[in-house]
Design an enzyme around this catalytic site. Sequence first.
Site, mmCIF file in Angstrom:
data_model
loop_
_atom_site.group_PDB
_atom_site.id
_atom_site.type_symbol
_atom_site.label_atom_id
_atom_site.label_comp_id
_atom_site.label_asym_id
_atom_site.label_seq_id
_atom_site.Cartn_x
_atom_site.Cartn_y
_atom_site.Cartn_z
ATOM 1 N N CYS A 85 42.856 27.768 52.283
ATOM 2 C CA CYS A 85 41.391 27.659 52.312
ATOM 3 C C CYS A 85 41.069 26.166 51.899
ATOM 4 O O CYS A 85 41.124 25.291 52.925
ATOM 5 C CB CYS A 85 40.992 28.597 51.422
ATOM 6 S SG CYS A 85 39.241 29.267 51.880
ATOM 7 N N HIS A 178 43.728 33.702 52.021
ATOM 8 C CA HIS A 178 44.334 33.614 50.642
ATOM 9 C C HIS A 178 45.536 34.688 50.441
ATOM 10 O O HIS A 178 45.083 35.677 49.917
ATOM 11 C CB HIS A 178 43.110 33.903 49.540
ATOM 12 C CG HIS A 178 42.070 33.012 49.288
ATOM 13 N ND1 HIS A 178 42.376 31.952 48.395
ATOM 14 C CD2 HIS A 178 41.172 32.831 49.912
ATOM 15 C CE1 HIS A 178 41.190 31.209 48.439
ATOM 16 N NE2 HIS A 178 40.446 31.666 49.288
ATOM 17 N N GLU A 180 47.660 34.675 48.144
ATOM 18 C CA GLU A 180 47.839 34.921 46.887
ATOM 19 C C GLU A 180 47.104 36.250 46.054
ATOM 20 O O GLU A 180 47.394 36.422 45.096
ATOM 21 C CB GLU A 180 47.721 33.491 46.080
ATOM 22 C CG GLU A 180 46.287 32.981 45.728
ATOM 23 C CD GLU A 180 45.488 32.473 47.134
ATOM 24 O OE1 GLU A 180 46.120 32.566 48.395
ATOM 25 O OE2 GLU A 180 44.494 32.329 46.632
HETATM 26 N N1 GLN Z 1 34.115 27.137 51.274
HETATM 27 C C1 GLN Z 1 35.037 26.439 50.490
HETATM 28 C C2 GLN Z 1 35.072 24.946 50.856
HETATM 29 O O1 GLN Z 1 34.592 24.590 51.855
HETATM 30 C C3 GLN Z 1 36.507 27.058 50.398
HETATM 31 C C4 GLN Z 1 36.679 28.291 50.290
HETATM 32 C C5 GLN Z 1 37.872 28.832 49.545
HETATM 33 O O2 GLN Z 1 38.837 27.790 49.255
HETATM 34 N N2 GLN Z 1 37.921 30.078 49.485
HETATM 35 O O3 GLN Z 1 35.684 24.129 50.179
#
Ligand code: GLN
Length: 202
Positions: A85, A178, A180
């Site tokens: 992410c 995610h 994890e």
């Molecule tokens: N929206 C976050 C970002 O742009 C990422 C979200 C996440 O890591 N769950 O940094």
Amino acid sequence: MFNILYMRIAVLALQGAFIEHEKMLQRLGAETFEVRQLSDWYQTKDALVIPGGESTTQIKLLHELNLYNPVREAILSGLPVFGTCAGLILLAKSVVGEEEIERISTMDISVCRNAYGRQLGSFYCEDVVDGVGDNIPMTFIRAPYIKCVTSLDCKPLAIVDGNIVAARQGNQIVTAFHPELNDDTRIHEYFMSIVREWVNKK
Ligand code: GLN
């Protein structure tokens, strides 16, 4: 099986969901340690995990703590890295509409941040991840997606609703979701197999 080769994995612990990664890696037999400052970074390690969280905060802290250059150089030298992410955003060479921030930028992907909009930003599905398996649980939280890979070295591994949500380039893997946060360990096992291959080659 994972205890046969000892491995020690650094988990970037500046912000975000790092503890969940540590728990999962430990469950699979890896040793982990947290990277909170530059002195932590110089410990022996076979791989790095960059967790989800807030990418702008993480990149700011990487610079402030002087971790940016050593981390980037290690990845460029082949240290296996798994970005989830926000971690995916940090590794992207290009983020749509955000050229000014100096990210780690080691992966040939062009990424849209918060790509699903505020309402649809968080959702769950199960889908195929190439080389990993079917019905992989995918929890998306204000997630990015990969608009496109920008070189043939980078391979999309998963596509959800027409968008790339996981990719691999050499020893680097990224997921927009995610793994994890679910009980399924297959993505972490896949990453650990990349680490194992790299350690055996060294
Ligand atoms: N929206 C976050 C970002 O742009 C990422 C979200 C996440 O890591 N769950 O940094």
